[in-house]
Design a protein around this motif. Structure first.
Motif, PDB file in Angstrom:
ATOM      1  N   VAL A 296       0.495  -1.280   0.257  1.00 32.36           N
ATOM      2  CA  VAL A 296       0.063   0.000   0.271  1.00 32.36           C
ATOM      3  C   VAL A 296       0.918   1.492   0.164  1.00 32.36           C
ATOM      4  CG1 VAL A 296      -1.801   0.926   1.596  1.00 32.36           C
ATOM      5  CG2 VAL A 296      -1.665  -1.218   0.760  1.00 32.36           C
ATOM      6  N   GLU A 318      -2.528  -2.384  -3.904  1.00 36.07           N
ATOM      7  CA  GLU A 318      -3.219  -1.971  -3.712  1.00 36.07           C
ATOM      8  C   GLU A 318      -3.909  -0.340  -2.849  1.00 36.07           C
ATOM      9  OE1 GLU A 318      -6.693  -2.973  -3.854  1.00 36.07           O
ATOM     10  OE2 GLU A 318      -6.111  -5.336  -4.627  1.00 36.07           O
ATOM     11  N   GLY A 320      -5.068   1.051  -0.381  1.00 34.60           N
ATOM     12  CA  GLY A 320      -5.003   0.829   0.952  1.00 34.60           C
ATOM     13  C   GLY A 320      -5.154   2.191   1.907  1.00 34.60           C
ATOM     14  N   GLN A 353      -8.847  -2.753   1.773  1.00 32.71           N
ATOM     15  CA  GLN A 353      -8.177  -3.073   1.425  1.00 32.71           C
ATOM     16  C   GLN A 353      -7.276  -3.651   2.412  1.00 32.71           C
ATOM     17  OE1 GLN A 353      -8.262  -4.381  -1.746  1.00 32.71           O
ATOM     18  NE2 GLN A 353      -9.816  -3.579  -1.809  1.00 32.71           N
ATOM     19  N   VAL A 359       0.554  -6.072   6.151  1.00 29.42           N
ATOM     20  CA  VAL A 359      -0.035  -4.607   5.281  1.00 29.42           C
ATOM     21  C   VAL A 359       1.386  -4.323   5.391  1.00 29.42           C
ATOM     22  CG1 VAL A 359      -0.495  -2.606   4.327  1.00 29.42           C
ATOM     23  CG2 VAL A 359      -1.846  -3.614   5.727  1.00 29.42           C
TER      24      VAL A 359
END
Length: 486
Positions: A296, A318, A320, A353, A359
């Motif tokens: 992200v 993504e 996010g 997400q 992450v």
């Protein structure tokens, strides 16, 4: 309470200015306004344009964005900026009161006629030179280092404008790009180390000098070439002439232009900025990969590096975190409670997400660490099970003195803490920065050459290529770039 700098600011280093000049078109001021609009990312707090028809110099300078000063609601201003040649400037201020007298371009009536000047960078001996000029009777109208150049040109006994400029610049030190304008000439100049960027373009019969190629693209101009380190170009009715009036030095272009400052769609020193940032992200993944579910970016500056990281790691990319682009840098906040809402004014988590995922957050830099802490907290609140942060630059451990708004070293997080301590402070499961050699590899170099580095990387290494005459005892004595003297 009105704040001039948002506490939700992105906590990045800030480029100080953009410069733009055009010679040989009846719409010179309009072209310059458009070019400055494309270069707005380099400075958001003041803008100015000087235009000339060969007889009269017309000036408008103001605080605020380019569009606030030269937009469709200010047609009367544009109507007054008549001329075949124009130069413009947009700036990001340092601390202190912004003042109209400090907005560029500077203009003066000198012995040979009108002369205008705009400057991207910083002169590292400006205070010393200024003090000498004041002792000799010079009267300064601003607190900017740039005004020193005007006074040196005014005192020169050389015959031509170009020779006066060369004599003046031989008395100053620093990292800079300049665009100057007399009644019949446009002049561009880079310092001998080439720290700050400057490019040459052409549209029809008109020539353009500006900080980045995106300033050419907006008006459909063709990129001709980069102005070389230490090069002075003279543009007049005869065309373009090139001179190298200074002792040659090894090129030390600012590597942070690739990391953050330049617009992603610009070409800088032969490199695509977007491709460079993707390459830095890929190298970062190779150096510091970690088991995770999603990559992200911290928008917007972290996006290209995050794409490169995701491609190299094989992890999905993504969005996010979503950024609100309509939050200005100046706003009203009535209470401390609102202040503590923090970064959510500018960024918001895209929970779908992030929830239940490991992450990897990718950002371009950590300066004070304030925004990183708020971003990490927001991502955790959105349900991330792990948060790993990866930074597409080495730790910023030293201040810049060549035209970048950098906090004092005591306020740079990486100068005070180890990487492990930083990770604990901002609340991540792991933290890693690209290495200095990895950064050079991403730029197509084998590694950093400690004898002659290919870039100015002083903010990471403390290796300053240009002497810091006005810096003594760990305390800067440099003139402010858009601040009232304290």
């Amino acid at each position: 309470m009105t704040l001039t700098t948002s506490p939700y600011d992105d906590d990045h280093l800030h480029e100080e200015c953009a410069i733009y000049g055009i010679f040989g078109t009846s719409d010179a001021a309009a072209h310059t306004a458009l070019g400055l609009h494309a270069l707005q990312h380099r400075g958001q707090e003041a803008a100015g344009i000087v235009a000339t028809d060969g007889t009269t110099f017309n000036v408008h300078r103001g605080l605020g964005h380019v569009g606030e000063n030269f937009g469709e609601d200010n047609q009367e201003v544009m109507d007054q900026l008549v001329g075949h040649s124009a130069i413009g400037h947009t700036r990001y201020s340092t601390t202190g009161e912004t003042a109209l007298r400090n907005v560029q371009p500077l203009f003066a009536d000198l012995e040979f006629g009108g002369f205008a000047l705009c400057h991207n960078g910083n002169l590292t001996n400006a205070l010393q030179v200024r003090e000498g000029l004041v002792r000799q009777g010079s009267i300064f109208q601003s607190t900017m280092d740039t005004e020193v150049i005007i006074h040196l040109i005014a005192r020169s006994r050389r015959a031509s404008v170009v020779d006066r400029l060369v004599e003046a610049m031989n008395q100053v030190e620093g990292g800079y790009s300049l665009i100057c304008m007399s009644k019949d000439t446009l002049i561009g100049l880079r310092d001998p180390f080439g720290v700050r960027p400057l490019v040459l373009g052409k549209i029809g019969d008109a020539y353009i000098l500006c900080s980045e190629t995106c300033g050419l693209d907006i008006i459909g101009a063709d990129f001709v070439r980069d102005i070389n380190p230490g090069e002075l170009v003279v543009i007049d009715a005869k065309g373009v002439r090139s001179f190298f009036p200074f002792r040659p030095r090894p090129s030390r272009f600012c590597i942070f232009e690739y990391i953050y400052f330049a617009r992603p769609d610009s070409m800088v020193e032969g490199h695509s900025v977007y491709a460079a940032r993707k390459g830095i992200g890929a190298e970062l993944a190779n150096e510091s990969g970690v088991d995770a579910d999603v990559v992200v970016p911290v928008p917007d500056s972290g996006v290209p590096a995050a794409i490169g990281y995701a491609e190299a790691s094989g992890l999905p990319f993504e969005l996010g975190i979503i950024r609100n682009h309509y939050v200005g840098r100046t706003f009203i906040q009535p209470t401390d409670k609102v202040r503590h809402l923090g970064v959510k004014l500018k960024h918001n988590a895209n929970r779908g997400q992030l929830e239940g995922k490991r992450v990897i957050l990718v950002d371009d830099s950590i300066v004070r660490g304030t925004t990183s802490t708020k971003i990490v907290e927001m991502v955790r609140q959105a349900g991330a099970t792990e948060v790993h942060m990866r930074i597409a630059s080495p730790p910023t451990t030293h201040s810049c003195f060549y035209g970048v708004d950098t906090p004092e070293r005591s306020k740079l997080l990486a100068a005070q803490m180890s990487v492990e301590e930083m990770a604990e402070k901002i609340g991540v499961d792991s933290l890693a920065f690209i290495s200095i050699d990895g950064l050079y590899r991403a730029m197509g170099e084998a590694a950093r050459n400690n004898d002659v580095p290919q870039f100015c990387d002083a903010c990471f290494t403390g290796d300053y290529p240009i002497s810091l005459t006005d810096y003594t005892g760990g305390r800067t004595r440099q003139l402010s770039l858009l601040a009232e003297a304290s």
